[in-house]
Scaffold this motif. Sequence first.
Motif, PDB file in Angstrom:
ATOM      1  N   PHE A 110       3.992   1.124  -9.094  1.00  0.00           N
ATOM      2  CA  PHE A 110       2.836   0.935  -9.959  1.00  0.00           C
ATOM      3  C   PHE A 110       2.325  -0.498  -9.921  1.00  0.00           C
ATOM      4  O   PHE A 110       1.195  -0.759 -10.277  1.00  0.00           O
ATOM      5  CB  PHE A 110       3.172   1.347 -11.394  1.00  0.00           C
ATOM      6  N   GLN A 111       3.165  -1.427  -9.504  1.00  0.00           N
ATOM      7  CA  GLN A 111       2.721  -2.812  -9.361  1.00  0.00           C
ATOM      8  C   GLN A 111       2.139  -2.968  -7.976  1.00  0.00           C
ATOM      9  O   GLN A 111       2.830  -2.803  -6.984  1.00  0.00           O
ATOM     10  CB  GLN A 111       3.894  -3.779  -9.499  1.00  0.00           C
ATOM     11  N   GLY A 112       0.875  -3.265  -7.908  1.00  0.00           N
ATOM     12  CA  GLY A 112       0.265  -3.429  -6.602  1.00  0.00           C
ATOM     13  C   GLY A 112      -1.235  -3.393  -6.686  1.00  0.00           C
ATOM     14  O   GLY A 112      -1.820  -3.389  -7.766  1.00  0.00           O
ATOM     15  N   ALA A 113      -1.853  -3.382  -5.515  1.00  0.00           N
ATOM     16  CA  ALA A 113      -3.307  -3.357  -5.436  1.00  0.00           C
ATOM     17  C   ALA A 113      -3.734  -2.889  -4.051  1.00  0.00           C
ATOM     18  O   ALA A 113      -2.970  -2.989  -3.092  1.00  0.00           O
ATOM     19  CB  ALA A 113      -3.865  -4.754  -5.691  1.00  0.00           C
ATOM     20  N   GLY A 136       0.743  10.833  -7.491  1.00  0.00           N
ATOM     21  CA  GLY A 136      -0.140  11.668  -6.702  1.00  0.00           C
ATOM     22  C   GLY A 136      -0.973  10.913  -5.672  1.00  0.00           C
ATOM     23  O   GLY A 136      -1.867  11.464  -5.082  1.00  0.00           O
ATOM     24  N   GLY A 137      -0.684   9.683  -5.483  1.00  0.00           N
ATOM     25  CA  GLY A 137      -1.366   8.925  -4.446  1.00  0.00           C
ATOM     26  C   GLY A 137      -2.522   8.088  -4.955  1.00  0.00           C
ATOM     27  O   GLY A 137      -3.012   8.270  -6.057  1.00  0.00           O
ATOM     28  N   ILE A 138      -2.922   7.171  -4.144  1.00  0.00           N
ATOM     29  CA  ILE A 138      -4.036   6.278  -4.446  1.00  0.00           C
ATOM     30  C   ILE A 138      -4.982   6.323  -3.266  1.00  0.00           C
ATOM     31  O   ILE A 138      -4.554   6.318  -2.119  1.00  0.00           O
ATOM     32  CB  ILE A 138      -3.528   4.834  -4.650  1.00  0.00           C
ATOM     33  N   ASN A 139      -6.264   6.366  -3.547  1.00  0.00           N
ATOM     34  CA  ASN A 139      -7.242   6.354  -2.479  1.00  0.00           C
ATOM     35  C   ASN A 139      -7.866   4.965  -2.407  1.00  0.00           C
ATOM     36  O   ASN A 139      -8.739   4.624  -3.193  1.00  0.00           O
ATOM     37  CB  ASN A 139      -8.314   7.411  -2.708  1.00  0.00           C
ATOM     38  N   CYS A 140      -7.397   4.156  -1.455  1.00  0.00           N
ATOM     39  CA  CYS A 140      -7.901   2.796  -1.305  1.00  0.00           C
ATOM     40  C   CYS A 140      -9.113   2.734  -0.386  1.00  0.00           C
ATOM     41  O   CYS A 140      -9.720   1.685  -0.248  1.00  0.00           O
ATOM     42  CB  CYS A 140      -6.802   1.880  -0.752  1.00  0.00           C
ATOM     43  N   GLY A 141      -9.439   3.801   0.282  1.00  0.00           N
ATOM     44  CA  GLY A 141     -10.569   3.787   1.202  1.00  0.00           C
ATOM     45  C   GLY A 141     -10.113   3.581   2.638  1.00  0.00           C
ATOM     46  O   GLY A 141      -8.930   3.438   2.927  1.00  0.00           O
ATOM     47  N   ALA A 142     -11.084   3.532   3.541  1.00  0.00           N
ATOM     48  CA  ALA A 142     -10.788   3.507   4.972  1.00  0.00           C
ATOM     49  C   ALA A 142     -10.197   2.179   5.452  1.00  0.00           C
ATOM     50  O   ALA A 142      -9.383   2.164   6.355  1.00  0.00           O
ATOM     51  CB  ALA A 142     -12.055   3.814   5.765  1.00  0.00           C
TER      52      ALA A 142
END
Length: 161
Positions: A110-113, A136-142
């Motif tokens: 959970f710590q991050g960016a 459930g995942g993170i969508n950071c983009g392409a």
Amino acid sequence: MDKKGKSIIILGLITVLALTTFAVVAIAHINPQGKQTHPVGLETESCQGALAGAEEQLADRGIINPRLLDNIEDKCGVECSIEFDAAHEPVLVCEEEAPQCVKVDPRNLFQGACTDLSLISELHIPQCCGFEGPQGGINCGADQEWVVGISAFPTCYISNS
């Protein structure tokens, strides 16, 4: 101006000259050949240009200037060598280091960016193993990935996040 004033000015000039010389020597020692100190990456234009130049030299002369091979290593972060194929023709073979893989405690995910791929490459942040990202995942983009940790101390990145 008296002798004491002249002595102070001369001593000051000598000190400035000594500090300047020390700075130049220190910089030359840290980066002796003026080489780039961080690989740029295989996908960059400068790397692709260096690889194309090496291929061209190999095709024209059958050898590659060792300085060009060093340049490829600096720009691309890979080591290249000349090997021979089945027809005994010289070919340029470049091997990228296998990516590091770091295991991370799921509580720390959970710590991050989301961070740019170019920065991840530039900082040589290793890949995290076995996780798809927090909840459930993170969508950071392409052009980004989730980097675990705080900005000053990134632990690893999660691929395809």
